[in-house]
Write an enzyme that holds these catalytic residues in place. Structure first.
Site, PDB file in Angstrom:
ATOM      1  N   THR A 172      -2.087  -7.742  11.696  1.00  0.00           N
ATOM      2  CA  THR A 172      -2.648  -9.071  11.952  1.00  0.00           C
ATOM      3  C   THR A 172      -3.633  -9.433  10.851  1.00  0.00           C
ATOM      4  O   THR A 172      -4.574  -8.684  10.590  1.00  0.00           O
ATOM      5  CB  THR A 172      -3.356  -9.081  13.331  1.00  0.00           C
ATOM      6  OG1 THR A 172      -2.360  -8.991  14.351  1.00  0.00           O
ATOM      7  CG2 THR A 172      -4.148 -10.362  13.537  1.00  0.00           C
ATOM      8  N   GLN A 199       8.023  -9.396  13.799  1.00  0.00           N
ATOM      9  CA  GLN A 199       7.624  -8.828  15.085  1.00  0.00           C
ATOM     10  C   GLN A 199       7.386  -9.944  16.096  1.00  0.00           C
ATOM     11  O   GLN A 199       6.507 -10.787  15.920  1.00  0.00           O
ATOM     12  CB  GLN A 199       6.358  -7.964  14.947  1.00  0.00           C
ATOM     13  CG  GLN A 199       6.161  -7.114  16.206  1.00  0.00           C
ATOM     14  CD  GLN A 199       4.817  -6.441  16.293  1.00  0.00           C
ATOM     15  OE1 GLN A 199       3.785  -7.072  16.060  1.00  0.00           O
ATOM     16  NE2 GLN A 199       4.801  -5.172  16.651  1.00  0.00           N
ATOM     17  N   HIS A 240       7.799  -6.559  20.237  1.00  0.00           N
ATOM     18  CA  HIS A 240       6.483  -5.933  20.443  1.00  0.00           C
ATOM     19  C   HIS A 240       6.271  -5.700  21.935  1.00  0.00           C
ATOM     20  O   HIS A 240       6.009  -6.637  22.685  1.00  0.00           O
ATOM     21  CB  HIS A 240       5.400  -6.856  19.882  1.00  0.00           C
ATOM     22  CG  HIS A 240       4.054  -6.207  19.713  1.00  0.00           C
ATOM     23  ND1 HIS A 240       3.765  -4.932  20.162  1.00  0.00           N
ATOM     24  CD2 HIS A 240       2.909  -6.661  19.136  1.00  0.00           C
ATOM     25  CE1 HIS A 240       2.502  -4.644  19.860  1.00  0.00           C
ATOM     26  NE2 HIS A 240       1.966  -5.666  19.236  1.00  0.00           N
ATOM     27  N   ASN A 282       0.649  -1.949  22.847  1.00  0.00           N
ATOM     28  CA  ASN A 282      -0.744  -2.356  22.611  1.00  0.00           C
ATOM     29  C   ASN A 282      -1.315  -3.354  23.610  1.00  0.00           C
ATOM     30  O   ASN A 282      -2.171  -4.175  23.262  1.00  0.00           O
ATOM     31  CB  ASN A 282      -0.893  -2.890  21.181  1.00  0.00           C
ATOM     32  CG  ASN A 282      -0.745  -1.771  20.155  1.00  0.00           C
ATOM     33  OD1 ASN A 282      -0.842  -0.599  20.514  1.00  0.00           O
ATOM     34  ND2 ASN A 282      -0.515  -2.107  18.908  1.00  0.00           N
ATOM     35  N   TYR A 284      -0.078  -5.936  25.141  1.00  0.00           N
ATOM     36  CA  TYR A 284       0.376  -7.326  25.187  1.00  0.00           C
ATOM     37  C   TYR A 284       1.414  -7.487  26.309  1.00  0.00           C
ATOM     38  O   TYR A 284       1.653  -6.542  27.079  1.00  0.00           O
ATOM     39  CB  TYR A 284       0.875  -7.761  23.801  1.00  0.00           C
ATOM     40  CG  TYR A 284      -0.270  -7.689  22.796  1.00  0.00           C
ATOM     41  CD1 TYR A 284      -1.373  -8.547  22.918  1.00  0.00           C
ATOM     42  CD2 TYR A 284      -0.301  -6.728  21.797  1.00  0.00           C
ATOM     43  CE1 TYR A 284      -2.445  -8.461  22.045  1.00  0.00           C
ATOM     44  CE2 TYR A 284      -1.387  -6.627  20.925  1.00  0.00           C
ATOM     45  CZ  TYR A 284      -2.452  -7.498  21.052  1.00  0.00           C
ATOM     46  OH  TYR A 284      -3.531  -7.400  20.209  1.00  0.00           O
ATOM     47  N   ASN A 300      -6.466  -2.607  24.382  1.00  0.00           N
ATOM     48  CA  ASN A 300      -6.441  -3.851  25.165  1.00  0.00           C
ATOM     49  C   ASN A 300      -6.423  -3.584  26.673  1.00  0.00           C
ATOM     50  O   ASN A 300      -5.842  -4.354  27.452  1.00  0.00           O
ATOM     51  CB  ASN A 300      -5.258  -4.743  24.763  1.00  0.00           C
ATOM     52  CG  ASN A 300      -5.548  -5.548  23.505  1.00  0.00           C
ATOM     53  OD1 ASN A 300      -6.678  -5.979  23.287  1.00  0.00           O
ATOM     54  ND2 ASN A 300      -4.538  -5.765  22.677  1.00  0.00           N
TER      55      ASN A 300
END
Ligand code: PHB
Length: 358
Positions: free
Chosen positions: A26, A100, A176, A179, A181, A236
């Site tokens: 990112t 991604q 993805h 992590n 999400y 996260n």
């Protein structure tokens, strides 16, 4: 002779010249309003085209899928045209690049959501996590739980983005599901407390992931679809009470789908390499891409031992556009400036020299 980090690999009809992958990073330099990348991103990715494979920064599949300021999208005609400049530039340099596909789920803020709505999630549980808005770091907003009748629309958003990715000239897509999400929020029993067909037993928690993969396979050959998972990560605020069992079951269901690769965050994202990833890797029947805290020695060793087919390097790629060359020569690596990781312009982005120019 066993494989090395520098031996080629045939993967899903792509000829990778080496086993070194540029991991998704990112960098928050897209236009925040349009979600479009531009010539700067084309230059940045083209500089890194000697990687065996480039995975783009996480890229939202829909306005709702956005969770940070300045991240790009892959769902509008303008975004497709913008990404086309990137794929053309990478291909002109002889590289390969996949995008991604990302939906952040609850890792967002109302100020980033269409109409200032609450972000969506499996359950109405706020993440103890932060995100970045135009005003800087903020706590993530309380989410609303997705209704059962919204699930087909979520899948359709992924399919639309997959079609956009094809139109933009990418060589493939990476889903993805790591992590913390959206898809990881469904997989893990910490954030997923649903009592319907998408929650409870792992067969239910992986339902959305499998439906999305089915949808993506209507657009792309399965061998051009990679998948990223982070079973042992608490990044996260998404943890599972039994990651080995949960993700063992997930991998068992993924085998046989002919996916291009499995990209695993080994341990805690950006942290300790804790977790029985070798056992999970042993269950996986396809190409295995390892990630998390790799340096040259570890990468060479793991590939030589057959513990990894590909190694994804993240942070080293920020300051070393010619990482493949430096690793091959065992040359010193440049250090990235953390102040310019996220947002800003060309400084700390396209101005890191290669060994040849340094
Ligand atoms: C981030 O934007 O901080 C980010 C995005 C995707 C990841 C991890 C971190 O997988």
């Amino acid at each position: 002779m066993s494989d090395t980090l520098f031996s080629p690999l045939q993967m899903g009809g792509l000829d990778l010249p080496n086993r070194i992958v540029m991991a998704p990073l990112t960098r928050n330099r897209a236009d925040d309003v349009t979600g479009e990348v531009g010539p700067m991103q084309a230059e940045y990715y083209a500089q890194r085209a000697s990687a065996g494979l480039i995975i783009t920064e996480a890229t939202q599949i829909s306005p709702e899928g956005k969770g940070y300021v300045g991240t790009p999208g892959i769902h509008t005609p303008g975004q497709v045209a913008a990404w086309r400049q990137v794929t053309d530039a990478v291909h002109a340099e002889g590289g390969r690049i996949v995008v991604q596909l990302w939906h952040v789920g609850r890792i967002s803020h109302v100020s980033l959501q269409p109409g200032g709505q609450a972000p969506v999630a499996p359950s109405e549980i706020a993440a103890k996590a932060q995100t970045v808005t135009r005003e800087g770091f903020v706590d993530t907003s309380a989410p609303r739980a997705l209704r059962l009748d919204e699930m087909p629309r979520i899948v359709a958003d992924y399919v639309h983005a997959a079609r956009c990715a094809r139109d933009a000239g990418f060589d493939g897509i990476e889903l993805h599901a790591a992590n913390g999400y959206l898809l990881d929020q469904f997989l893990k029993d910490g954030p997923n407390r649903r009592e319907d067909a998408y929650g409870g037993p792992v067969e239910n928690r992986m339902r959305l992931l499998l439906e999305v993969l089915d949808g993506l396979a209507t657009i792309w050959e399965p061998e051009r679809i990679g998948l990223r998972l982070s079973p042992w990560s608490s990044f996260n605020d998404a943890s599972d009470s039994d990651p080995d069992a949960t993700f063992g079951a997930v991998v068992a269901r993924l085998n046989g789908r002919g996916l291009g690769y499995l990209h695993l965050v080994e341990g805690n994202t950006g942290g300790a390499r804790d977790g029985d990833f070798d056992a999970l890797r042993a269950r996986w029947q396809g190409v295995y891409m390892a990630n998390n805290g790799y340096d040259r020695d570890l990468a060479m060793t793991r590939v030589a031992e057959g513990k990894a087919d590909l190694v994804a390097f993240g942070r080293p790629y920020i300051a070393n556009p010619d990482l493949v060359d430096r690793l091959r020569r065992d040359a010193p690596l440049g250090e990235g400036d953390q102040a310019t990781y996220y947002g800003g312009g060309a400084e700390g982005y396209t101005d890191y020299p290669s060994l040849e120019t340094a």
